[in-house]
Structure formats: structure tokens, C-alpha cells
Design a protein around this motif. Structure first.
Motif, PDB file in Angstrom:
ATOM      1  N   GLY A  66      -5.863  -0.325 -12.054  1.00  0.00           N
ATOM      2  CA  GLY A  66      -4.344  -0.676 -11.632  1.00  0.00           C
ATOM      3  C   GLY A  66      -4.160   0.523 -10.399  1.00  0.00           C
ATOM      4  N   SER A  67      -5.009   1.211 -10.114  1.00  0.00           N
ATOM      5  CA  SER A  67      -4.998   2.341  -9.018  1.00  0.00           C
ATOM      6  C   SER A  67      -5.479   1.585  -7.872  1.00  0.00           C
ATOM      7  N   GLU A  68      -4.997   2.528  -6.637  1.00  0.00           N
ATOM      8  CA  GLU A  68      -5.271   1.947  -5.224  1.00  0.00           C
ATOM      9  C   GLU A  68      -6.167   2.856  -4.376  1.00  0.00           C
ATOM     10  N   VAL A  92      -7.591  -1.636  -1.329  1.00  0.00           N
ATOM     11  CA  VAL A  92      -7.566  -2.372  -2.593  1.00  0.00           C
ATOM     12  C   VAL A  92      -7.095  -1.814  -3.703  1.00  0.00           C
ATOM     13  N   GLU A  93      -6.777  -2.645  -4.815  1.00  0.00           N
ATOM     14  CA  GLU A  93      -6.220  -2.380  -6.138  1.00  0.00           C
ATOM     15  C   GLU A  93      -7.348  -2.401  -6.942  1.00  0.00           C
ATOM     16  N   VAL A 152       0.774  -1.165  -0.073  1.00  0.00           N
ATOM     17  CA  VAL A 152      -0.070  -0.021   0.192  1.00  0.00           C
ATOM     18  C   VAL A 152       0.786   1.286   0.033  1.00  0.00           C
ATOM     19  N   ASP A 153       0.402   2.095  -0.710  1.00  0.00           N
ATOM     20  CA  ASP A 153       1.180   3.452  -0.531  1.00  0.00           C
ATOM     21  C   ASP A 153       0.921   4.313   0.359  1.00  0.00           C
ATOM     22  N   TRP A 154       1.419   4.105   1.714  1.00  0.00           N
ATOM     23  CA  TRP A 154       1.031   4.657   2.713  1.00  0.00           C
ATOM     24  C   TRP A 154       1.341   6.068   2.892  1.00  0.00           C
TER      25      TRP A 154
END
Length: 101
Positions: free
Chosen positions: A95-97, A89-90, A64-66
Motif C-alpha cells: 500500500g506504499s507509493e 506506482v502503488e 501521487v504524494d508530490w
């Protein structure tokens, strides 16, 4: 290996910072749905007026991009009434989060 330990420590620090920001707004990450599970998630559009369903996969915490979880992000989620558990989620198609309730 020292580089792997530093990278893990950095990810862990980002995770803790994001969790603290989220907690201040009564939001937290839940893995009641295990990581890597494919789901159909509903994402709101037009405020909370309309929901759309999309295929997604629950992310492993270390992927995850925290850093992307900011105070502004948490405040925006809180303003629309989200409290309690969320899952990372992705979106398979894009393809994004996202972090979703």
C-alpha cells in the motif's frame, strides 16, 4: 465549489514543483503505461545488485504524494544512474507509493 478549486490548485502546484525538481535531474513522469494499470514491477535492493518483482498499480497523477518528491530524493535516484521516464506506482502488497524507472 471554491474548496475543490483550492484543493486542485494546491495539488497542481505540488505536481509542478515536483516536476521541476525531477527535470533538474533528467527524470520525468511518463504515463506511457496508463494510470490504474496493474503491472509487475521490478524494484532494486542492495543498490542495483539485485531486483525483486512486486505487483503494483500505476497511480493517477492527482493521487501521487508530490510533496514526497524532494531534492534529496531526486539526487539519490540520479546517483544510482536513473535518467529519463519514471512512473508513479502503488505497491499492492504494502500500500506504499514509489516513483520507478
Amino acid at each position: 465549489d471554491v474548496i475543490r478549486v483550492k484543493k486542485f490548485t494546491s495539488i497542481l502546484d505540488e505536481f509542478v514543483t515536483a516536476q521541476n525538481l525531477m527535470a533538474k535531474h533528467c527524470i520525468y513522469i511518463s504515463y506511457s503505461i496508463p494510470a490504474m494499470t496493474k503491472i509487475v514491477a521490478r524494484w532494486w535492493s542492495d543498490g542495483r545488485e539485485r531486483y525483486e518483482s512486486y505487483d503494483a498499480e500505476v497511480l493517477v497523477w492527482k493521487n501521487v504524494d508530490w510533496k514526497g518528491i524532494t531534492r534529496d530524493c531526486c539526487e539519490a535516484v540520479s546517483r544510482i544512474g536513473v535518467i529519463g521516464p519514471c512512473i508513479p506506482v502503488e505497491w499492492i502488497e504494502e500500500g506504499s507509493e514509489s516513483i520507478i524507472p
